[in-house]
Motif scaffolding. Structure first.
Motif: not given
Length: 227
Positions: A192-200
């Motif tokens: 449902n979004t224009k997702l940027t996912k980053v794992l740290y």
């Protein structure tokens, strides 16, 4: 930085004048993009103001105190594991915040949200209530709340059509947010979004300088239109 009215949140009133901190005096806010900071469970409006130095200078930043006092700070709504939790209480809290935002948004070129932990749940709930109102959303080490049929949340198809840019940063070793909530949040954001996912790594339930550098870049590109 300036404070708004210190009056407590009226639980049975539609209007709410929250305690807030601004990064600029009122005379310097007109015509700037607004970034709204939403703190986590049992924190307060001072908790995230240290992030301002890491954010683009063009933004006016406002940090809002949650309405419900408890322990060392404030919360937006009861936790889902607490007996008095309900999606209606989420909607009531977020709805009052949305109404307050409506009183300040006209001074700004756009409104974006940044929520940490429970504050991310508030940010996603605002997005799902009026997706057209927000330029982008940043969610840090947090989650989204299942709508459970509440009419406060727009239909997912309506939200998805807006394609609002969303930055989600977290550490997979963060044990504060349950695996079930993470799974729900990931599925909802992806659809449902224009997702940027980053794992740290080595961040746990917190915010790192590396993550803030990515947030700055995201806001600069998404809202200001430049790298």
């Amino acid at each position: 930085m300036t404070d708004a009215d210190e009056s407590p949140f009226p639980p049975d009133a539609a209007a709410w004048n929250p305690t807030v901190l601004w990064s600029r005096p009122e005379a310097e806010r007109q015509g700037t993009p607004l970034l709204v900071l939403l703190h986590g469970y049992l924190a307060n409006e001072e908790d995230l103001m240290g992030l301002v130095a890491y954010l683009p200078d063009e933004f006016t930043v406002v940090s809002v105190r949650a309405p419900l006092p408890g322990g060392p700070g404030y919360s937006w709504f009861p936790l889902s594991r607490e007996a008095d939790y309900s999606v209606d209480k989420v909607a009531a809290s977020v709805g009052r915040l949305a109404a307050w935002l409506g009183t300040v948004r006209s001074a700004h070129t756009s409104v974006s949200l940044l929520g940490f932990s429970q504050g991310m749940a508030v940010a996603t709930s605002l997005l799902r209530h009026t997706p057209e109102d927000f330029a982008c959303v940043v969610g840090l080490s947090g989650f989204a709340v299942p709508a459970d049929g509440s009419s406060f949340f727009q239909d997912d198809d309506h939200v998805a059509a807006a394609r609002v840019p969303f930055f989600w940063g977290r550490d997979q070793a963060d044990e504060v947010i349950s695996a079930g909530m993470i799974d729900f949040t990931h599925a909802w954001l992806t659809s449902n979004t224009k997702l940027t996912k980053v794992l740290y790594s080595n961040m746990l339930h917190s915010i790192s300088e590396q993550e803030l550098a990515h947030v700055r870049e995201f806001l600069t590109l998404t809202v200001l239109g430049r790298r």
